[in-house]
Write a protein that holds these residues in place. Structure first.
Motif, PDB file in Angstrom:
ATOM      1  N   GLU A 199       0.786  -1.225   0.000  1.00 22.06           N
ATOM      2  CA  GLU A 199       0.000   0.000   0.000  1.00 22.06           C
ATOM      3  C   GLU A 199       0.826   1.287   0.000  1.00 22.06           C
ATOM      4  O   GLU A 199       0.445   2.263  -0.626  1.00 22.06           O
ATOM      5  N   THR A 200       1.939   1.337   0.752  1.00 18.32           N
ATOM      6  CA  THR A 200       2.505   2.671   0.996  1.00 18.32           C
ATOM      7  C   THR A 200       3.968   2.823   0.591  1.00 18.32           C
ATOM      8  O   THR A 200       4.695   1.844   0.407  1.00 18.32           O
ATOM      9  N   THR A 201       4.364   4.099   0.457  1.00 17.26           N
ATOM     10  CA  THR A 201       5.714   4.498   0.030  1.00 17.26           C
ATOM     11  C   THR A 201       6.793   3.744   0.803  1.00 17.26           C
ATOM     12  O   THR A 201       7.724   3.187   0.221  1.00 17.26           O
ATOM     13  N   THR A 202       6.655   3.727   2.138  1.00 13.92           N
ATOM     14  CA  THR A 202       7.689   3.122   2.970  1.00 13.92           C
ATOM     15  C   THR A 202       7.772   1.611   2.738  1.00 13.92           C
ATOM     16  O   THR A 202       8.871   1.058   2.642  1.00 13.92           O
ATOM     17  N   GLY A 237      -5.725  12.810   0.628  1.00 13.75           N
ATOM     18  CA  GLY A 237      -6.071  12.156   1.896  1.00 13.75           C
ATOM     19  C   GLY A 237      -5.425  12.899   3.062  1.00 13.75           C
ATOM     20  O   GLY A 237      -6.088  13.264   4.035  1.00 13.75           O
ATOM     21  N   CYS A 238      -4.119  13.143   2.953  1.00 18.12           N
ATOM     22  CA  CYS A 238      -3.424  13.849   4.043  1.00 18.12           C
ATOM     23  C   CYS A 238      -3.888  15.297   4.133  1.00 18.12           C
ATOM     24  O   CYS A 238      -3.910  15.870   5.225  1.00 18.12           O
ATOM     25  N   ARG A 239      -4.245  15.891   3.016  1.00 18.52           N
ATOM     26  CA  ARG A 239      -4.766  17.265   3.053  1.00 18.52           C
ATOM     27  C   ARG A 239      -5.989  17.327   3.971  1.00 18.52           C
ATOM     28  O   ARG A 239      -6.228  18.309   4.646  1.00 18.52           O
ATOM     29  N   GLY A 263       9.529  17.593   4.334  1.00 24.15           N
ATOM     30  CA  GLY A 263       9.290  16.690   3.207  1.00 24.15           C
ATOM     31  C   GLY A 263       8.176  17.249   2.336  1.00 24.15           C
ATOM     32  O   GLY A 263       7.076  17.526   2.828  1.00 24.15           O
ATOM     33  N   TYR A 264       8.463  17.451   1.048  1.00 28.44           N
ATOM     34  CA  TYR A 264       7.451  17.969   0.125  1.00 28.44           C
ATOM     35  C   TYR A 264       7.236  16.959  -0.998  1.00 28.44           C
ATOM     36  O   TYR A 264       7.266  17.262  -2.175  1.00 28.44           O
ATOM     37  N   GLY A 265       7.021  15.704  -0.588  1.00 28.49           N
ATOM     38  CA  GLY A 265       6.589  14.679  -1.536  1.00 28.49           C
ATOM     39  C   GLY A 265       5.074  14.739  -1.609  1.00 28.49           C
ATOM     40  O   GLY A 265       4.461  15.780  -1.342  1.00 28.49           O
ATOM     41  N   ASN A 341       4.063  13.493  13.489  1.00 24.72           N
ATOM     42  CA  ASN A 341       4.558  12.791  12.308  1.00 24.72           C
ATOM     43  C   ASN A 341       3.374  12.215  11.531  1.00 24.72           C
ATOM     44  O   ASN A 341       2.455  11.649  12.119  1.00 24.72           O
ATOM     45  N   ILE A 342       3.439  12.341  10.195  1.00 24.57           N
ATOM     46  CA  ILE A 342       2.393  11.718   9.378  1.00 24.57           C
ATOM     47  C   ILE A 342       3.007  10.675   8.428  1.00 24.57           C
ATOM     48  O   ILE A 342       2.325  10.046   7.641  1.00 24.57           O
ATOM     49  N   GLY A 343       4.322  10.472   8.528  1.00 24.66           N
ATOM     50  CA  GLY A 343       5.008   9.420   7.762  1.00 24.66           C
ATOM     51  C   GLY A 343       4.690   8.059   8.374  1.00 24.66           C
ATOM     52  O   GLY A 343       4.156   7.975   9.484  1.00 24.66           O
ATOM     53  N   GLY A 396      -7.906   8.803  10.122  1.00 20.21           N
ATOM     54  CA  GLY A 396      -7.255   8.551   8.839  1.00 20.21           C
ATOM     55  C   GLY A 396      -7.993   9.224   7.695  1.00 20.21           C
ATOM     56  O   GLY A 396      -8.744  10.186   7.904  1.00 20.21           O
ATOM     57  N   HIS A 397      -7.769   8.706   6.501  1.00 18.41           N
ATOM     58  CA  HIS A 397      -8.371   9.343   5.325  1.00 18.41           C
ATOM     59  C   HIS A 397      -9.834   8.968   5.186  1.00 18.41           C
ATOM     60  O   HIS A 397     -10.253   7.878   5.553  1.00 18.41           O
ATOM     61  N   PRO A 398     -10.610   9.856   4.580  1.00 19.25           N
ATOM     62  CA  PRO A 398     -12.022   9.550   4.345  1.00 19.25           C
ATOM     63  C   PRO A 398     -12.234   8.494   3.251  1.00 19.25           C
ATOM     64  O   PRO A 398     -11.329   8.212   2.462  1.00 19.25           O
TER      65      PRO A 398
HETATM   66  P1  NAI Z   1       7.680  10.874  -1.011  1.00 19.14           P
HETATM   67  O1  NAI Z   1       8.901  10.101  -1.282  1.00 19.14           O
HETATM   68  O2  NAI Z   1       6.803  11.338  -2.123  1.00 19.14           O
HETATM   69  O3  NAI Z   1       8.033  12.180  -0.148  1.00 19.14           O
HETATM   70  C1  NAI Z   1       8.934  12.228   0.900  1.00 19.14           C
HETATM   71  C2  NAI Z   1       9.760  13.503   0.723  1.00 19.14           C
HETATM   72  O4  NAI Z   1      10.594  13.689   1.865  1.00 19.14           O
HETATM   73  C3  NAI Z   1      10.683  13.432  -0.498  1.00 19.14           C
HETATM   74  O5  NAI Z   1      10.414  14.514  -1.369  1.00 19.14           O
HETATM   75  C4  NAI Z   1      12.078  13.514   0.101  1.00 19.14           C
HETATM   76  O6  NAI Z   1      12.971  14.227  -0.730  1.00 19.14           O
HETATM   77  C5  NAI Z   1      11.820  14.226   1.421  1.00 19.14           C
HETATM   78  N1  NAI Z   1      12.856  14.009   2.433  1.00 19.14           N
HETATM   79  C6  NAI Z   1      13.574  12.876   2.694  1.00 19.14           C
HETATM   80  N2  NAI Z   1      14.434  13.091   3.707  1.00 19.14           N
HETATM   81  C7  NAI Z   1      14.233  14.370   4.114  1.00 19.14           C
HETATM   82  C8  NAI Z   1      14.839  15.176   5.115  1.00 19.14           C
HETATM   83  N3  NAI Z   1      15.833  14.708   5.881  1.00 19.14           N
HETATM   84  N4  NAI Z   1      14.382  16.435   5.276  1.00 19.14           N
HETATM   85  C9  NAI Z   1      13.401  16.929   4.483  1.00 19.14           C
HETATM   86  N5  NAI Z   1      12.811  16.222   3.501  1.00 19.14           N
HETATM   87  C10 NAI Z   1      13.230  14.952   3.317  1.00 19.14           C
HETATM   88  O7  NAI Z   1       6.830   9.993   0.014  1.00 19.14           O
HETATM   89  P2  NAI Z   1       5.269  10.200   0.397  1.00 19.14           P
HETATM   90  O8  NAI Z   1       4.448   9.364  -0.500  1.00 19.14           O
HETATM   91  O9  NAI Z   1       5.011  11.640   0.533  1.00 19.14           O
HETATM   92  O10 NAI Z   1       5.241   9.476   1.811  1.00 19.14           O
HETATM   93  C11 NAI Z   1       5.909   9.992   2.951  1.00 19.14           C
HETATM   94  C12 NAI Z   1       5.642   9.065   4.136  1.00 19.14           C
HETATM   95  O11 NAI Z   1       4.256   9.083   4.457  1.00 19.14           O
HETATM   96  C13 NAI Z   1       5.969   7.601   3.874  1.00 19.14           C
HETATM   97  O12 NAI Z   1       6.443   7.017   5.065  1.00 19.14           O
HETATM   98  C14 NAI Z   1       4.622   7.004   3.521  1.00 19.14           C
HETATM   99  O13 NAI Z   1       4.605   5.605   3.716  1.00 19.14           O
HETATM  100  C15 NAI Z   1       3.730   7.749   4.460  1.00 19.14           C
HETATM  101  N6  NAI Z   1       2.310   7.854   4.121  1.00 19.14           N
HETATM  102  C16 NAI Z   1       1.478   8.150   5.163  1.00 19.14           C
HETATM  103  C17 NAI Z   1       0.134   8.303   4.964  1.00 19.14           C
HETATM  104  C18 NAI Z   1      -0.755   8.600   6.104  1.00 19.14           C
HETATM  105  O14 NAI Z   1      -1.964   8.504   5.966  1.00 19.14           O
HETATM  106  N7  NAI Z   1      -0.249   8.986   7.258  1.00 19.14           N
HETATM  107  C19 NAI Z   1      -0.465   8.172   3.606  1.00 19.14           C
HETATM  108  C20 NAI Z   1       0.507   7.919   2.577  1.00 19.14           C
HETATM  109  C21 NAI Z   1       1.840   7.784   2.830  1.00 19.14           C
END
Ligand code: NAI
Length: 476
Positions: A199-202, A237-239, A263-265, A341-343, A396-398
């Motif tokens: 499911e997720t990036t990590t 979703g996060c928005r 982080g601006y992914g 944290n939302i990662g 979480g997300h809707p």
């Molecule tokens: P992404 O890879 O698109 O974005 C992460 C960003 O963080 C990248 O642009 C990267 O360059 C930046 N980054 C890395 N190290 C950094 C540092 N030391 N300082 C500043 N920026 C840094 O990943 P995405 O999809 O945005 O996901 C981020 C995390 O959120 C993952 O762990 C993912 O699994 C999780 N996630 C959580 C959700 C939730 O509902 N809480 C939903 C979807 C993803």
């Protein structure tokens, strides 16, 4: 039926919310209808490790409607919605006294030992067999199977080093016990798994790493990088849910505050937009020049955490990386700064380091909200103990956005389960026409009218009238 949830009497409330969610999840419901007769997942034994929420309940019941046997655990100790878990166990046709649904092992507020016990239970059928499919979020079920098989092959479970993270010690302990009790179990389990959908990036990072190292044991579909997943769930979703988490946890007025998004992914983009929408002055930190430039052009100040750590009010980590906010950073923050944290994992904020600050005191305000008071008297507020705050402090997300993600999950499960031969061990993405199909399934509900290409137009831009409409390298 074996299961462990908080309270089956919550099932009726859960069922009512599931009913409302079904209406908001048109993709999943369309897939249910499309495959009602064919039952392509008949024979599938799916272990799911994914936040046990109302939306996940609709996913689970879709997998069952398609013929699968399912066992479930959550992928986070705080993210379970107990009424959803109860409703899934009871099932649409059961009662709390006579549950007829799906075995779920999840409740809000598990200890780490309980969490890994739950994952283990979801991976074990009552007859001692394992699953033949995994549906993972963050890769914990995949990790347990891989590490178990690896240690069985090596003939021993390594001892943990003293400075290893607490969670790793818990995992080693569970594997040591299960390997002693059921020799060869993990090797058999790994051999029986046709594939995993992640499911997720990590979790996807972990899969590609294993593929590179040659340690991946079964094929995987990277669901995260379907466009209709990461560009929707992670962002929109996060928005939605980052604000929900902040409000339910603190109810602090966000307008006028300085908020830092690390982080601006995809996730960071959604968070930054939401905070700006509330009137916060948003600052972004990034390591990637492309994302930093995007943030700047979207109108955010981009700087280092060191520059703003003493002046900002709200800090959100969204990097999927470790050690983003250290104990030293937190010691320098303003009184009552909010840190969240939302990662996916809880290592973005150094919670262990914070707890080790000499003289620090932790005051629990309410579940998943702690005030940490430094010896000089100033304090910070940490949400969900550094775990993902949108699921720990809110729900979480809707449904609507999760319908996109989970429709990808179901399609990916069908792909891997029914076309196993076409997927040798490796990590794959779903083909673009299926990604477009997922989006299409969600248009009617929003009243979207799609323009149809003429044959001449299609030829002019070199695509088929019915898609796919973009080349693989297109980035959206
Ligand atoms: P992404 O890879 O698109 O974005 C992460 C960003 O963080 C990248 O642009 C990267 O360059 C930046 N980054 C890395 N190290 C950094 C540092 N030391 N300082 C500043 N920026 C840094 O990943 P995405 O999809 O945005 O996901 C981020 C995390 O959120 C993952 O762990 C993912 O699994 C999780 N996630 C959580 C959700 C939730 O509902 N809480 C939903 C979807 C993803």
């Amino acid at each position: 039926m074996d299961f462990k949830v908080a309270d089956l009497s919550l099932a009726e409330f859960g069922r009512k919310e599931i009913r409302l969610a079904e209406h908001e999840m048109p993709g999943l419901m369309a897939v249910r209808k499309e495959y009602a007769d064919k039952k392509p997942l008949r024979g599938a034994k799916i272990t799911g490790s994914l936040h046990m929420t109302v939306q996940t309940a609709v996913l689970i019941e879709t997998l069952v409607a398609l013929g699968a046997e399912v066992r479930w655990a959550s992928c986070n100790i705080f993210s379970t919605q107990d009424h959803a878990a109860a409703a899934v166990v009871v099932g649409p046709d059961g009662t709390p006294d006579d549950p007829k649904g799906v075995p779920v092992f999840a409740w809000k507020g598990e200890t780490l030992e309980e969490y890994w016990w739950c994952t283990d239970q979801a991976l074990r059928w009552p007859d001692g067999s394992g699953p033949n499919m995994l549906l993972d979020d963050g890769g914990d079920a995949t990790l347990l199977v891989h590490k178990g098989a690896e240690f069985e092959k090596a003939g021993a479970v390594p001892s943990a080093a003293e400075d290893d993270p607490e969670e790793w010690k818990v995992i080693l302990d569970r594997l040591r016990r299960t390997i002693a009790e059921e020799p060869g179990r993990w090797t058999r389990t790994a051999a029986g798994i046709k594939g995993v959908t992640e499911e997720t990036t990590t979790g996807v990072h972990r899969l590609y790493e294993m593929e590179r190292n040659g340690t991946l044991l079964f094929p995987a579909i990277n669901v995260n990088d379907s466009v209709t997943k990461s560009k929707f769930d992670n962002k929109y979703g996060c928005r939605h849910s980052v604000i929900d988490g902040l409000n339910r946890a603190t109810d602090v007025l966000i307008g006028g505050k300085v908020a830092v998004v690390c982080g601006y992914g995809d996730v960071g983009k959604g968070c930054a937009e939401a905070l700006r929408g509330q009137g916060a002055r948003v600052i972004v930190t990034e390591i990637d020049p492309i994302c930093a430039l995007q943030a700047a052009m979207d109108g955010y100040q981009v700087t280092t955490l060191e520059d703003v750590v003493e002046t900002a009010d709200i800090f959100i980590t969204a990097t999927g990386n470790v050690d983003i906010i250290t104990a030293d950073h937190m010691a320098r923050m303003k009184h009552q700064a909010i840190v969240a944290n939302i990662g996916h994992f809880d290592n973005e904020i150094d919670m262990a380091g914070l707890a080790r600050v000499p003289g620090i005191k932790k005051i629990n305000i309410k579940p998943q909200v702690d005030e940490w008071v430094f010896p000089d008297g100033h304090s910070i507020i940490v949400l969900a103990e550094g775990r993902l705050m949108n699921l720990g402090c809110a729900t979480g997300h809707p449904s609507f956005v999760m319908s996109n993600s989970f429709t990808n999950q179901v399609i990916a499960q069908i792909e891997l389960f029914t076309k196993t031969d076409q997927y040798p061990v490796g990590v794959y993405r779903l083909p673009k026409h299926l990604d477009e199909k997922v989006a299409r399934l969600h248009l009617d509900a929003l009243g979207v009218k799609l323009t149809r290409l003429t044959k001449k137009q299609a030829e002019y831009i070199g695509v088929d009238v019915d898609g796919p409409y973009k080349p693989e390298h297109y980035r959206y």
